[in-house]
Write an enzyme that holds these catalytic residues in place. Structure first.
Site, PDB file in Angstrom:
ATOM      1  N   HIS A 111      70.196  30.677  47.147  1.00 25.63           N
ATOM      2  CA  HIS A 111      68.812  30.611  47.618  1.00 25.63           C
ATOM      3  C   HIS A 111      68.496  31.838  48.471  1.00 25.63           C
ATOM      4  O   HIS A 111      67.488  32.512  48.265  1.00 25.63           O
ATOM      5  CB  HIS A 111      68.586  29.322  48.414  1.00 25.63           C
ATOM      6  CG  HIS A 111      67.338  29.321  49.239  1.00 25.63           C
ATOM      7  ND1 HIS A 111      66.083  29.218  48.685  1.00 25.63           N
ATOM      8  CD2 HIS A 111      67.138  29.439  50.578  1.00 25.63           C
ATOM      9  CE1 HIS A 111      65.172  29.260  49.642  1.00 25.63           C
ATOM     10  NE2 HIS A 111      65.788  29.401  50.802  1.00 25.63           N
TER      11      HIS A 111
ATOM     12  N   ASP B 172      49.837  58.351  38.902  1.00 24.20           N
ATOM     13  CA  ASP B 172      50.956  57.437  38.632  1.00 24.20           C
ATOM     14  C   ASP B 172      51.989  57.659  39.714  1.00 24.20           C
ATOM     15  O   ASP B 172      51.779  58.467  40.628  1.00 24.20           O
ATOM     16  CB  ASP B 172      51.558  57.717  37.232  1.00 24.20           C
ATOM     17  CG  ASP B 172      52.289  56.484  36.670  1.00 24.20           C
ATOM     18  OD1 ASP B 172      53.091  55.896  37.421  1.00 24.20           O
ATOM     19  OD2 ASP B 172      52.019  56.105  35.521  1.00 24.20           O
TER      20      ASP B 172
ATOM     21  N   TRP C 299      74.495  33.963  52.377  1.00 24.81           N
ATOM     22  CA  TRP C 299      73.949  35.246  51.911  1.00 24.81           C
ATOM     23  C   TRP C 299      74.484  36.405  52.742  1.00 24.81           C
ATOM     24  O   TRP C 299      74.410  37.556  52.350  1.00 24.81           O
ATOM     25  CB  TRP C 299      72.419  35.234  51.909  1.00 24.81           C
ATOM     26  CG  TRP C 299      71.790  35.638  53.203  1.00 24.81           C
ATOM     27  CD1 TRP C 299      71.547  34.833  54.265  1.00 24.81           C
ATOM     28  CD2 TRP C 299      71.327  36.944  53.579  1.00 24.81           C
ATOM     29  NE1 TRP C 299      70.963  35.545  55.289  1.00 24.81           N
ATOM     30  CE2 TRP C 299      70.815  36.845  54.887  1.00 24.81           C
ATOM     31  CE3 TRP C 299      71.290  38.190  52.939  1.00 24.81           C
ATOM     32  CZ2 TRP C 299      70.282  37.937  55.574  1.00 24.81           C
ATOM     33  CZ3 TRP C 299      70.759  39.275  53.642  1.00 24.81           C
ATOM     34  CH2 TRP C 299      70.258  39.138  54.927  1.00 24.81           C
TER      35      TRP C 299
ATOM     36  N   SER D   7      68.777  49.918  42.152  1.00 20.87           N
ATOM     37  CA  SER D   7      67.369  49.726  41.849  1.00 20.87           C
ATOM     38  C   SER D   7      66.496  49.994  43.078  1.00 20.87           C
ATOM     39  O   SER D   7      65.497  50.711  43.008  1.00 20.87           O
ATOM     40  CB  SER D   7      67.157  48.306  41.331  1.00 20.87           C
ATOM     41  OG  SER D   7      65.820  47.929  41.461  1.00 20.87           O
ATOM     42  N   SER D   8      66.911  49.432  44.217  1.00 19.13           N
ATOM     43  CA  SER D   8      66.118  49.609  45.431  1.00 19.13           C
ATOM     44  C   SER D   8      66.066  51.058  45.871  1.00 19.13           C
ATOM     45  O   SER D   8      65.027  51.562  46.288  1.00 19.13           O
ATOM     46  CB  SER D   8      66.712  48.794  46.588  1.00 19.13           C
ATOM     47  OG  SER D   8      66.556  47.444  46.336  1.00 19.13           O
TER      48      SER D   8
ATOM     49  N   HIS E 113      70.034  44.223  59.492  1.00 20.67           N
ATOM     50  CA  HIS E 113      68.866  44.161  60.353  1.00 20.67           C
ATOM     51  C   HIS E 113      67.712  45.017  59.836  1.00 20.67           C
ATOM     52  O   HIS E 113      66.603  44.522  59.700  1.00 20.67           O
ATOM     53  CB  HIS E 113      69.157  44.403  61.830  1.00 20.67           C
ATOM     54  CG  HIS E 113      68.016  43.871  62.621  1.00 20.67           C
ATOM     55  ND1 HIS E 113      67.876  42.535  62.878  1.00 20.67           N
ATOM     56  CD2 HIS E 113      66.881  44.458  63.048  1.00 20.67           C
ATOM     57  CE1 HIS E 113      66.714  42.336  63.458  1.00 20.67           C
ATOM     58  NE2 HIS E 113      66.089  43.476  63.586  1.00 20.67           N
TER      59      HIS E 113
ATOM     60  N   GLU F  77      67.246  45.649  56.896  1.00 20.87           N
ATOM     61  CA  GLU F  77      66.837  44.911  55.701  1.00 20.87           C
ATOM     62  C   GLU F  77      65.754  43.870  56.018  1.00 20.87           C
ATOM     63  O   GLU F  77      64.790  43.723  55.285  1.00 20.87           O
ATOM     64  CB  GLU F  77      68.060  44.217  55.076  1.00 20.87           C
ATOM     65  CG  GLU F  77      67.763  43.174  54.010  1.00 20.87           C
ATOM     66  CD  GLU F  77      67.140  43.735  52.733  1.00 20.87           C
ATOM     67  OE1 GLU F  77      67.293  44.938  52.489  1.00 20.87           O
ATOM     68  OE2 GLU F  77      66.510  42.955  52.001  1.00 20.87           O
TER      69      GLU F  77
ATOM     70  N   TYR G 185      63.595  44.084  58.241  1.00 21.35           N
ATOM     71  CA  TYR G 185      62.335  44.801  58.478  1.00 21.35           C
ATOM     72  C   TYR G 185      61.778  45.365  57.187  1.00 21.35           C
ATOM     73  O   TYR G 185      60.572  45.534  57.046  1.00 21.35           O
ATOM     74  CB  TYR G 185      62.533  45.884  59.542  1.00 21.35           C
ATOM     75  CG  TYR G 185      62.725  45.273  60.913  1.00 21.35           C
ATOM     76  CD1 TYR G 185      62.942  43.892  61.030  1.00 21.35           C
ATOM     77  CD2 TYR G 185      62.689  46.013  62.065  1.00 21.35           C
ATOM     78  CE1 TYR G 185      63.115  43.305  62.248  1.00 21.35           C
ATOM     79  CE2 TYR G 185      62.860  45.418  63.307  1.00 21.35           C
ATOM     80  CZ  TYR G 185      63.075  44.063  63.388  1.00 21.35           C
ATOM     81  OH  TYR G 185      63.247  43.487  64.603  1.00 21.35           O
TER      82      TYR G 185
ATOM     83  N   SER H 125      47.182  44.555  57.413  1.00 14.60           N
ATOM     84  CA  SER H 125      46.308  45.561  58.033  1.00 14.60           C
ATOM     85  C   SER H 125      45.235  46.062  57.072  1.00 14.60           C
ATOM     86  O   SER H 125      44.261  46.677  57.494  1.00 14.60           O
ATOM     87  CB  SER H 125      47.134  46.763  58.512  1.00 14.60           C
ATOM     88  OG  SER H 125      48.166  46.313  59.349  1.00 14.60           O
TER      89      SER H 125
ATOM     90  N   HIS I 171      72.861  41.874  67.624  1.00 14.77           N
ATOM     91  CA  HIS I 171      72.301  40.632  68.160  1.00 14.77           C
ATOM     92  C   HIS I 171      72.514  39.467  67.186  1.00 14.77           C
ATOM     93  O   HIS I 171      72.305  38.322  67.544  1.00 14.77           O
ATOM     94  CB  HIS I 171      70.823  40.782  68.554  1.00 14.77           C
ATOM     95  CG  HIS I 171      69.863  40.961  67.421  1.00 14.77           C
ATOM     96  ND1 HIS I 171      68.769  41.761  67.506  1.00 14.77           N
ATOM     97  CD2 HIS I 171      69.829  40.440  66.180  1.00 14.77           C
ATOM     98  CE1 HIS I 171      68.110  41.731  66.362  1.00 14.77           C
ATOM     99  NE2 HIS I 171      68.731  40.931  65.546  1.00 14.77           N
ATOM    100  N   HIS I 172      72.966  39.788  65.977  1.00 14.66           N
ATOM    101  CA  HIS I 172      73.359  38.720  65.057  1.00 14.66           C
ATOM    102  C   HIS I 172      74.773  38.256  65.362  1.00 14.66           C
ATOM    103  O   HIS I 172      75.273  37.345  64.719  1.00 14.66           O
ATOM    104  CB  HIS I 172      73.295  39.211  63.610  1.00 14.66           C
ATOM    105  CG  HIS I 172      71.923  39.632  63.184  1.00 14.66           C
ATOM    106  ND1 HIS I 172      71.026  38.764  62.617  1.00 14.66           N
ATOM    107  CD2 HIS I 172      71.284  40.825  63.272  1.00 14.66           C
ATOM    108  CE1 HIS I 172      69.900  39.408  62.349  1.00 14.66           C
ATOM    109  NE2 HIS I 172      70.020  40.659  62.746  1.00 14.66           N
TER     110      HIS I 172
ATOM    111  N   THR J 105      55.971  45.191  68.249  1.00  6.50           N
ATOM    112  CA  THR J 105      55.499  44.064  67.440  1.00  6.50           C
ATOM    113  C   THR J 105      54.268  43.452  68.085  1.00  6.50           C
ATOM    114  O   THR J 105      53.288  43.115  67.398  1.00  6.50           O
ATOM    115  CB  THR J 105      56.605  43.010  67.290  1.00  6.50           C
ATOM    116  OG1 THR J 105      57.828  43.679  66.966  1.00  6.50           O
ATOM    117  CG2 THR J 105      56.280  42.022  66.198  1.00  6.50           C
TER     118      THR J 105
ATOM    119  N   LYS K 118      51.194  45.409  67.365  1.00  7.24           N
ATOM    120  CA  LYS K 118      50.619  45.140  66.046  1.00  7.24           C
ATOM    121  C   LYS K 118      49.758  43.877  66.078  1.00  7.24           C
ATOM    122  O   LYS K 118      48.630  43.862  65.585  1.00  7.24           O
ATOM    123  CB  LYS K 118      51.726  44.978  64.990  1.00  7.24           C
ATOM    124  CG  LYS K 118      52.621  46.181  64.902  1.00  7.24           C
ATOM    125  CD  LYS K 118      53.285  46.288  63.548  1.00  7.24           C
ATOM    126  CE  LYS K 118      52.333  46.786  62.533  1.00  7.24           C
ATOM    127  NZ  LYS K 118      52.553  48.122  62.068  1.00  7.24           N
TER     128      LYS K 118
ATOM    129  N   ARG L 170      73.800  25.268  61.167  1.00  7.53           N
ATOM    130  CA  ARG L 170      73.305  25.685  59.856  1.00  7.53           C
ATOM    131  C   ARG L 170      74.323  25.382  58.784  1.00  7.53           C
ATOM    132  O   ARG L 170      75.491  25.201  59.054  1.00  7.53           O
ATOM    133  CB  ARG L 170      73.179  27.212  59.787  1.00  7.53           C
ATOM    134  CG  ARG L 170      72.231  27.853  60.637  1.00  7.53           C
ATOM    135  CD  ARG L 170      72.465  29.361  60.611  1.00  7.53           C
ATOM    136  NE  ARG L 170      72.065  29.945  59.327  1.00  7.53           N
ATOM    137  CZ  ARG L 170      72.036  31.251  59.104  1.00  7.53           C
ATOM    138  NH1 ARG L 170      72.397  32.087  60.040  1.00  7.53           N
ATOM    139  NH2 ARG L 170      71.646  31.715  57.946  1.00  7.53           N
TER     140      ARG L 170
END
Lengths: 380, 535
Positions: free
Chosen positions: B86, B115, B151, B179-180, B263, B265, B267, B278, B312-313, B338, B341, B460
């Site tokens: 998931h 293009d 994950w 790909s990315s 991290h 990622e 964002y 926006s 921080h993870h 943040t 924004k 979790r």
């Protein structure tokens, strides 16, 4: 200095505010619909609870302001009410204000958080040291001073888990051998793991530390009230991650000392039981008990394992072959796999019983008996 | 963003007509061989929708199992595969390709380019994905099952103790990474080189800006992910011990490398969302964005900070006090840009002339619910408190608030916003609003109670839980099914919009500004073959 004071005051005000808000008062620890973090029973857990409430109320205050302005605009500045757009943009003063004010709030928050963190990291001068080792899927507690050493695993019966029996009060939070510690003394936990990463967590102590193979992490607690405290493994550690709870019994110093001597006596008794002569039936009965507790999670009660993950014992060449190889595998495990070394986990009698059981259960009865005294010699 | 940028020269329209015979190839080969940014954008979006539904079905299986304590539907071993898949599918299969799809469609049209700069690379970056995900999903049917280590695939659970299919997982991750990276290179080259004269950087629409920054993040961190899975591969098959303590390796090293990727990622999954919102809020508030340049600077600061907060993870892995303090302070700092924004969006709405079409509803819900996710993020940043929050459902609530009503809502807002331009037809507004309200209610019923069970102590990634968590889990599951099934409305609405004729105007929305609205609806196969005049 002012900042520290104001943050402390704020924290106190907020704790009072908390108590007064009925929404967040929790009648009993295990009430359903519990909304908030537990305050716990240690100085650290209460400090953390206060930090949690302060930051929570700060967030609520900011939310009220920001969402309030938004809601006001949504209601009053809509086209259907004839609102005309005022095309203002970029205002240096406003932009400086909404950068600086959050900075100040954050600094106010960081100061008490730093203080608490420094305290949490001070594990010096402990009165008692316990090594906590995570195994798939149980805990081992070794009391370094007294030599008490045992494993602690889930006792909730499988029938309750699959729904064949009524679930009892401490469902999934009950173990055979709880950790026992004395009240009011500084207990240091040396936390590590045998296989994968686990995490030892007791919410009421606010102790959570990852148990990492090859590392020894430190944590500590001074519990102020005797009682039974329950926690769980907090790091995904494989199939039965949800089934390795932690139970800590906090006793008075005198009761704790009695418990230690009882444990040492029982350990000696257990070692002695290997000297007795055991027959096949006795070994099979004990063996099944040990198998269910220590082996069935992977190899399954049927001995058929889980294809591709955990090998079957039923019909296995090792189980049907040379007893020496079978004994060696159970005692020393297979490095680099989930097969643990059971030499320290089980007594000689239990080991002999479970190996005998594996060789005689599931139809392929070899009839051979592994004697406890034989294993006892190998353990030395 | 500025209103002056949308001048479309007369000759542009003529060129488009002259090129009318130059439409898409016929049949299936159109989709295999296409180098057209609109075709590729559509394929990315459809692919991400399929993955969204696949990952969503897995989420519903998880919620069905967690509806009551006890094991009812799933074995613990399979439950772990579901949580893992998931996560992987939603992150790499749904959210990221959806943003790339939007980028493909919109970036050339927003900056006035014909293009993407590298059309063949573009084709390739898309076509890798279906294969990567086929390999990944295939593992579920292999002996030992698919990835079951979360994950975040922490070693050694994902190396020494992993099922044999982990090798396929590693290969699939490599393909997604390639790909990315190619997609990101394409975005950067397009934005930097394909702007018409006059389209200076500080005139770029914010969606383009946020994507430019996201693309740099991708190029910087996807190789780190590739590195870490390669080290896993070496540990599993070639006898190295990068993460194996018994061989002198370090399981914590895995987490440092993973989160150095992980991290930024997260964002990557939110910055384009900022861009979409926006675009939408000024359109429906009929008012210029309050602070265009401060938005650009805030996005850049967030991107920079994303590289210095990874630990921080890992507050509970036992990093030293000084490290812990550094990562706590750095993490708290993210609240500042943040906040800027969010304040900007609110100030844009303030004293505007608002209407509430579906894209605006999703955008407003984004601002509110993303902020709630931001608040719980701020709470998680407080390291001492994180010792209680870490690895509980509080974290699950936090990241679902920023990802579902955050990223996913922004994607839906974007799709509703640009759909009339893509298809030439208006979608059914009533059904769109119904979809919004069902999703909004569903999402909050699902994820809000997770804050409570997390604080009460539920870890979790457990297939079963103690009795005191039962009530809120039942509520969450009900919400999840409501949210899941209301997405069928979305699919129905999109399909109808493509098929039913309900001619959209070129401008589509009364308050819309920007080059993409200056081309006809539906957008012709080739747009801006001659650069537009931008003043």
């Amino acid at each position: 200095m002012n900042l520290i004071l104001s943050a402390k005051n704020l924290s106190r005000i907020c704790s009072y505010a908390t108590v007064s808000v009925l929404f967040f008062t929790v009648p009993t620890v295990y009430a359903d619909w519990q909304l908030n973090m537990r305050e716990g029973v240690t100085e650290i857990s209460r400090a953390i609870y206060d930090l949690h409430m302060v930051i929570f109320w700060i967030c609520v205050a900011i939310a009220i302001i920001v969402f309030g302005v938004m809601l006001y605009s949504v209601i009053y500045h809509r086209k259907s009410r004839g609102a005309k757009a005022h095309n203002f943009h970029e205002n240096l003063y406003v932009e400086i204000a909404w950068t600086v004010i959050p900075m100040v709030i954050l600094i106010g928050m960081a100061v008490p958080a730093t203080g608490t963190l420094i305290k949490m990291y001070d594990a010096r001068e402990s009165d008692l040291d316990i090594q906590v080792t995570g195994y798939q899927w149980k805990w081992r507690y070794q009391y370094l001073e007294s030599g008490v050493d045992f494993f602690s695993s889930l006792t909730t019966p499988q029938e309750q888990i699959v729904g064949d029996a009524e679930k009892t009060e401490n469902y999934l939070l009950e173990v055979d051998n709880p950790m026992v510690i004395p009240v009011g003394l500084k207990v240091r936990f040396l936390i590590t793991a045998n296989d994968v990463i686990h995490s030892w967590w007791v919410p009421d102590f606010a102790v959570k530390k990852d148990a990492i193979p090859g590392f020894i992490n430190e944590s500590w607690t001074i519990v102020e009230e005797p009682g039974i405290y329950r926690g769980q493994c907090a790091e995904l550690c494989g199939k039965d991650h949800g089934f390795m709870p932690i139970v800590v019994e906090v006793k008075s110093k005198a009761d704790f000392d009695i418990w230690v001597s009882e444990q040492l006596l029982a350990q000696a008794e257990k070692a002695k039981s290997a000297e007795k002569r055991w027959n096949l039936d006795e070994l099979m009965v004990l063996g099944e008990e040990v198998y269910t507790k220590s082996c069935a999670a992977c190899h399954q009660a049927s001995g058929e394992g889980i294809p591709g993950v955990f090998p079957a014992l039923k019909g296995s060449l090792i189980v049907q072959g040379d007893p020496a190889a079978h004994i060696n595998l159970v005692l020393n495990g297979k490095p680099g796999t989930a097969m643990q070394a059971f030499i320290d986990q089980l007594s000689a009698t239990e080991l002999a019983a479970v190996i005998t059981y594996e060789r005689n259960a599931w139809g392929d009865s070899l009839g051979d008996i592994i004697s406890p005294s034989q294993i006892a010699k190998m353990k030395q | 963003m500025s209103t002056g940028t949308e001048q479309l020269v007369e000759s542009e329209l003529d060129t488009q007509e002259a090129h009318a015979h130059h439409g898409p190839a016929k049949g299936i080969s159109r989709w295999f061989l296409t180098t057209n940014h609109k075709d590729i954008g559509s394929m990315y979006l459809w692919f991400s929708l399929v993955m969204f539904m696949t990952g969503g079905c897995m989420a519903l299986l998880i919620r069905a199992e967690l509806f009551q304590p006890g094991l009812q539907f799933l074995e613990p071993a399979f439950f772990n595969q579901m949580t893992t898949m998931h996560g992987l599918i939603m992150v790499f299969g749904a959210v990221m390709p959806a943003f790339v799809g939007l980028a493909n469609w919109m970036i050339p049209m927003m900056i006035g380019a014909p293009d993407m700069a590298l059309p063949r690379l573009n084709n390739w970056s898309f076509w890798i994905l279906p294969f990567a995900f086929s390999i990944m999903l295939m593992t579920l049917f292999m002996e030992g099952g698919g990835p079951n280590f979360g994950w975040t695939f922490y070693a050694p659970l994902s190396t020494t103790f992993a099922p044999p299919s982990v090798t396929y997982f590693i290969f699939a991750v490599h393909m997604m990474g390639i790909s990315s990276i190619m997609g990101a290179i394409n975005v950067i080259v397009t934005i930097l080189n394909m702007r018409p004269p006059g389209m200076i950087m500080m005139k770029l629409p914010l969606f383009v800006w946020t994507w430019l920054i996201t693309a740099f993040l991708l190029i910087l961190v996807m190789p780190v992910l590739a590195g870490v899975v390669t080290m896993m591969l070496m540990d599993i098959h070639f006898g190295t011990s990068f993460f194996n303590a018994a061989g002198g390796g370090d399981p914590v090293l895995f987490q440092h490398i993973f989160w150095f990727f992980g991290h930024p990622e997260v964002y990557i999954m939110i910055l384009p969302a900022f861009g979409i919102v926006s675009e939408i809020i000024p359109t429906f508030a009929r008012k210029k964005l309050f602070g265009y340049s401060s938005m650009v600077y805030a996005t850049s600061s967030i991107a920079f900070l994303s590289f210095i907060v990874w630990a921080h993870h890992m507050f509970t892995v036992g990093i030293p006090l000084m490290g812990e303090l550094f990562f706590m302070f750095a993490t708290m700092l993210i609240a500042v840009p943040t906040g800027v924004k969010v304040f900007n969006w609110v100030a844009t709405m303030f004293r505007g002339s608002m209407t509430f079409e579906t894209p605006m509803l999703f955008a407003i819900a984004f601002v509110v619910l993303f902020s709630i996710g931001g608040f719980s993020g701020l709470m998680l940043a407080i390291a001492p408190a994180d010792f209680q929050y870490h690895d509980t459902y509080f974290v699950v609530a936090h990241f679902h608030y920023v990802l579902v009503p955050g990223s996913i809502f922004s994607i839906m807002a974007g799709v509703y916003y640009w759909l009339p331009k893509w298809t030439g037809n208006y979608y059914d507004e009533k059904m769109g609003r119904l979809h919004f309200w069902l999703s909004f209610v569903g999402i909050n019923i699902t994820f809000f109670p997770m804050h409570f069970v997390g604080l009460a102590g539920m870890p979790r990634r457990v297939p079963d839980y103690a009795l005191q968590f039962a009530d809120f889990n039942a509520v969450s599951s009900v919400g999840a099914f409501l949210f899941g099934f209301s997405q069928l409305l979305f699919i129905y609405n999109v399909v109808c919009c493509i098929r039913k004729r309900n001619q959209a105007t070129d401008r589509v929305w009364e308050g819309a500004h920007g080059l993409e609205w200056s081309v006809p609806s539906p957008a012709p196969y080739h747009t801006f073959t001659k650069p537009p005049k931008v003043d």
